[in-house]
Design a protein around this motif. Structure first.
Motif, PDB file in Angstrom:
ATOM      1  N   TYR A 263       0.839  -1.193   0.000  1.00  0.00           N
ATOM      2  CA  TYR A 263       0.000   0.000   0.000  1.00  0.00           C
ATOM      3  C   TYR A 263       0.878   1.249   0.000  1.00  0.00           C
ATOM      4  O   TYR A 263       1.930   1.269   0.631  1.00  0.00           O
ATOM      5  CB  TYR A 263      -0.864   0.057   1.265  1.00  0.00           C
TER       6      TYR A 263
ATOM      7  N   ASN B 214      -4.088  -9.360   8.703  1.00  0.00           N
ATOM      8  CA  ASN B 214      -4.164  -8.223   7.799  1.00  0.00           C
ATOM      9  C   ASN B 214      -3.507  -6.984   8.360  1.00  0.00           C
ATOM     10  O   ASN B 214      -3.709  -5.903   7.842  1.00  0.00           O
ATOM     11  CB  ASN B 214      -5.622  -7.924   7.490  1.00  0.00           C
TER      12      ASN B 214
ATOM     13  N   GLN C 135      -1.216  -4.071   8.731  1.00  0.00           N
ATOM     14  CA  GLN C 135      -0.339  -3.385   7.809  1.00  0.00           C
ATOM     15  C   GLN C 135       0.876  -2.886   8.569  1.00  0.00           C
ATOM     16  O   GLN C 135       0.751  -2.189   9.568  1.00  0.00           O
ATOM     17  CB  GLN C 135      -1.075  -2.237   7.130  1.00  0.00           C
TER      18      GLN C 135
ATOM     19  N   SER D 115      -7.645   3.800  -6.836  1.00  0.00           N
ATOM     20  CA  SER D 115      -8.720   4.767  -6.608  1.00  0.00           C
ATOM     21  C   SER D 115      -8.300   5.994  -5.813  1.00  0.00           C
ATOM     22  O   SER D 115      -8.978   7.016  -5.841  1.00  0.00           O
ATOM     23  CB  SER D 115      -9.897   4.078  -5.906  1.00  0.00           C
TER      24      SER D 115
ATOM     25  N   PHE E 283       4.118  -0.583   8.461  1.00  0.00           N
ATOM     26  CA  PHE E 283       4.502   0.631   7.745  1.00  0.00           C
ATOM     27  C   PHE E 283       6.012   0.827   7.723  1.00  0.00           C
ATOM     28  O   PHE E 283       6.727   0.470   8.660  1.00  0.00           O
ATOM     29  CB  PHE E 283       3.862   1.857   8.411  1.00  0.00           C
TER      30      PHE E 283
ATOM     31  N   LEU F 159      -2.644 -11.199   3.598  1.00  0.00           N
ATOM     32  CA  LEU F 159      -4.093 -11.064   3.521  1.00  0.00           C
ATOM     33  C   LEU F 159      -4.800 -12.370   3.805  1.00  0.00           C
ATOM     34  O   LEU F 159      -5.947 -12.535   3.457  1.00  0.00           O
ATOM     35  CB  LEU F 159      -4.515 -10.546   2.147  1.00  0.00           C
TER      36      LEU F 159
ATOM     37  N   LEU G 124       4.046   7.260   2.731  1.00  0.00           N
ATOM     38  CA  LEU G 124       4.219   6.065   3.542  1.00  0.00           C
ATOM     39  C   LEU G 124       3.861   4.834   2.727  1.00  0.00           C
ATOM     40  O   LEU G 124       2.874   4.817   1.997  1.00  0.00           O
ATOM     41  CB  LEU G 124       3.325   6.121   4.781  1.00  0.00           C
TER      42      LEU G 124
ATOM     43  N   TYR H  90       0.402   5.377   0.994  1.00  0.00           N
ATOM     44  CA  TYR H  90      -0.415   6.429   1.601  1.00  0.00           C
ATOM     45  C   TYR H  90       0.371   7.738   1.543  1.00  0.00           C
ATOM     46  O   TYR H  90       1.603   7.745   1.450  1.00  0.00           O
ATOM     47  CB  TYR H  90      -0.726   6.116   3.079  1.00  0.00           C
TER      48      TYR H  90
ATOM     49  N   TYR I 161      -3.053   0.401  -3.951  1.00  0.00           N
ATOM     50  CA  TYR I 161      -2.934  -0.878  -3.262  1.00  0.00           C
ATOM     51  C   TYR I 161      -2.675  -1.971  -4.289  1.00  0.00           C
ATOM     52  O   TYR I 161      -3.393  -2.078  -5.276  1.00  0.00           O
ATOM     53  CB  TYR I 161      -4.226  -1.105  -2.487  1.00  0.00           C
TER      54      TYR I 161
ATOM     55  N   PHE J  21      -5.142   7.280   1.500  1.00  0.00           N
ATOM     56  CA  PHE J  21      -4.796   6.120   0.698  1.00  0.00           C
ATOM     57  C   PHE J  21      -4.515   6.549  -0.733  1.00  0.00           C
ATOM     58  O   PHE J  21      -5.218   7.393  -1.293  1.00  0.00           O
ATOM     59  CB  PHE J  21      -5.965   5.138   0.740  1.00  0.00           C
TER      60      PHE J  21
END
Lengths: 119, 115
Positions: B33, B102, B104, B58, B106, B97, B91, B35, B48, B45
């Motif tokens: 991901y 799940n 995350q 998106s 960083f 997953l 970030l 960010y 991904y 966000f």
């Protein structure tokens, strides 16, 4: 779309005392996780605690606990026995997932609360 | 084991130049991901990647932003013709997953300053 709101831009607490950070969210989803992340001045985001929405029991991790009120869409973080190392920005975050528990990926974050612990 | 790493840690560029930001995820993590954290917009966000699936783009704010993930591992976020409003901390995070694994993880972020 989901929204997450943290209404306290800044909070302060004396060392060893207890502080509660507020978070509310808005969603039409039934399956989701909620998280609190901590970001100290080093910028490194660290997961503090996670709550699965289907669980009624509030999550706890040592000095950190949550008050999860699903109907009210509220998810507050309580820090007990505050320590100087707790000084950081705290983010509340939302992630939806499918019925099997696999996430849909992105986190939606609140605006953050800067917490300062004073000696 | 090693965490998520990002490079460079700081980048200063002139308006109109292109920049590339790199992310090395945790080995074995299938999801990655990006960010953006800025004063005015908070944490947003961007994009991904999950395995071989088409990425979720998106969150990309404009067509000046693009990202790729090579070999299911390292990712590069490219910003073309940078603008001052692109100044932010970028970030990267990675995760598994499977089931409820799940979380995350960083990286330390890249601080981008556009002059």
């Amino acid at each position: 779309a989901q929204t997450v709101t943290q209404s306290q831009p800044e909070m302060s607490v004396q060392e060893a005392e207890t502080v509660t950070l507020s978070c509310t969210y808005d969603t039409s989803e039934n399956n989701y996780y909620l998280f609190w992340y901590k970001q100290p001045p080093s910028r490194q985001m660290i997961l503090v605690i996670r709550q699965e929405a289907y669980k009624q029991q509030n999550a706890t991790e040592n000095r950190f606990s949550v008050n999860f009120q699903k109907a009210a869409k509220s998810f507050s973080l309580k820090i007990s026995d505050s320590q100087l190392g707790d000084t950081a920005m705290y983010f509340c975050a939302f992630m939806k997932h499918n019925a099997g528990g696999t996430s849909y990926g992105k986190l939606t974050f609140g605006q953050g609360t800067i917490l300062t612990v004073h000696p | 084991g090693a965490g998520v790493s990002q490079s460079p840690s700081n980048k200063v560029t002139e308006k109109g130049k292109d920049v590339e930001l790199r992310c090395d995820p945790i080995s074995g993590h299938t999801a990655l991901y990006w960010y953006r954290q800025s004063l005015g917009q908070g944490l947003e966000f961007l994009i991904y990647f999950q395995g071989n699936s088409a990425p979720d783009k998106s969150g990309l704010p404009s067509d000046r932003f693009s990202a790729e993930r090579t070999g299911g591992s390292v990712s590069t976020l490219t910003i073309q013709r940078t603008q001052q409003e692109d100044s932010a901390v970028y970030l990267c995070a990675s995760s598994l997953l499977r089931g409820t694994h799940n979380e995350q993880f960083f990286g330390p972020g890249t601080r981008l300053t556009v002059l």
